[in-house]
Design a protein around this motif. Structure first.
Motif, short mmCIF file in Angstrom:
data_model
loop_
_atom_site.label_atom_id
_atom_site.label_comp_id
_atom_site.label_asym_id
_atom_site.label_seq_id
_atom_site.Cartn_x
_atom_site.Cartn_y
_atom_site.Cartn_z
N LEU A 144 9.78 17.30 15.58
CA LEU A 144 10.38 16.10 16.16
C LEU A 144 10.91 16.37 17.56
CD1 LEU A 144 12.32 14.52 13.17
CD2 LEU A 144 10.33 13.61 14.35
N ARG A 145 11.54 17.51 17.74
CA ARG A 145 12.07 17.88 19.06
C ARG A 145 10.94 17.95 20.09
NH1 ARG A 145 16.81 20.16 20.48
NH2 ARG A 145 17.27 20.63 18.30
N GLN A 146 9.82 18.57 19.71
CA GLN A 146 8.70 18.68 20.62
C GLN A 146 8.09 17.31 20.92
OE1 GLN A 146 5.58 21.32 19.44
NE2 GLN A 146 4.64 21.27 21.45
N ALA A 147 7.98 16.45 19.90
CA ALA A 147 7.42 15.11 20.10
C ALA A 147 8.31 14.26 21.01
CB ALA A 147 7.24 14.42 18.76
N ILE A 148 9.60 14.37 20.83
CA ILE A 148 10.53 13.52 21.60
C ILE A 148 10.74 14.05 23.01
CG2 ILE A 148 12.92 12.71 21.73
CD1 ILE A 148 12.83 12.65 18.60
N PHE A 149 10.93 15.35 23.14
CA PHE A 149 11.30 15.92 24.44
C PHE A 149 10.15 16.58 25.17
CE2 PHE A 149 15.26 16.01 21.89
CZ PHE A 149 15.98 15.10 22.65
N GLY A 150 9.01 16.75 24.52
CA GLY A 150 7.85 17.35 25.17
C GLY A 150 7.78 18.85 25.01
N ASP A 151 6.86 19.45 25.72
CA ASP A 151 6.58 20.88 25.58
C ASP A 151 7.73 21.77 26.00
OD1 ASP A 151 4.04 20.35 24.62
OD2 ASP A 151 3.15 20.43 26.63
N ASP A 152 8.56 21.33 26.90
CA ASP A 152 9.62 22.19 27.42
C ASP A 152 10.92 22.11 26.63
OD1 ASP A 152 10.02 19.60 28.21
OD2 ASP A 152 10.70 20.11 30.23
N ALA A 153 10.86 21.53 25.45
CA ALA A 153 12.09 21.37 24.63
C ALA A 153 12.50 22.66 23.99
CB ALA A 153 11.87 20.32 23.57
#
Length: 68
Positions: free
Chosen positions: A59-68
């Motif tokens: 979820l973190r990667q989906a919401i904030f993108g690759d640099d999360a």
């Protein structure tokens, strides 16, 4: 209980979605309508609808993108 009730011939083309998947699909579509969030919606769809499990990292990667 009528689980797979068919209302008309057209509804046989797509498998019936669960209530959860319908809610998530509606949510993702609403997020996608905002131009600033369209990329987030594209990343959320596979995480929420196509994956077997949902976890914080995905979820973190989906919401904030690759640099999360």
């Amino acid at each position: 209980m009528m689980k797979n009730c068919v209302m008309d011939g057209d509804s046989q083309q797509e498998p019936e979605q669960s209530v959860v998947n319908r809610v998530l699909s509606t949510f993702i579509a609403a997020v996608g309508e905002d131009e600033a969030l369209s990329e987030v919606a594209k990343r959320l769809k596979p995480v929420l609808l196509d994956g077997d499990t949902v976890n914080e990292a995905s979820l973190r990667q989906a919401i904030f993108g690759d640099d999360a």
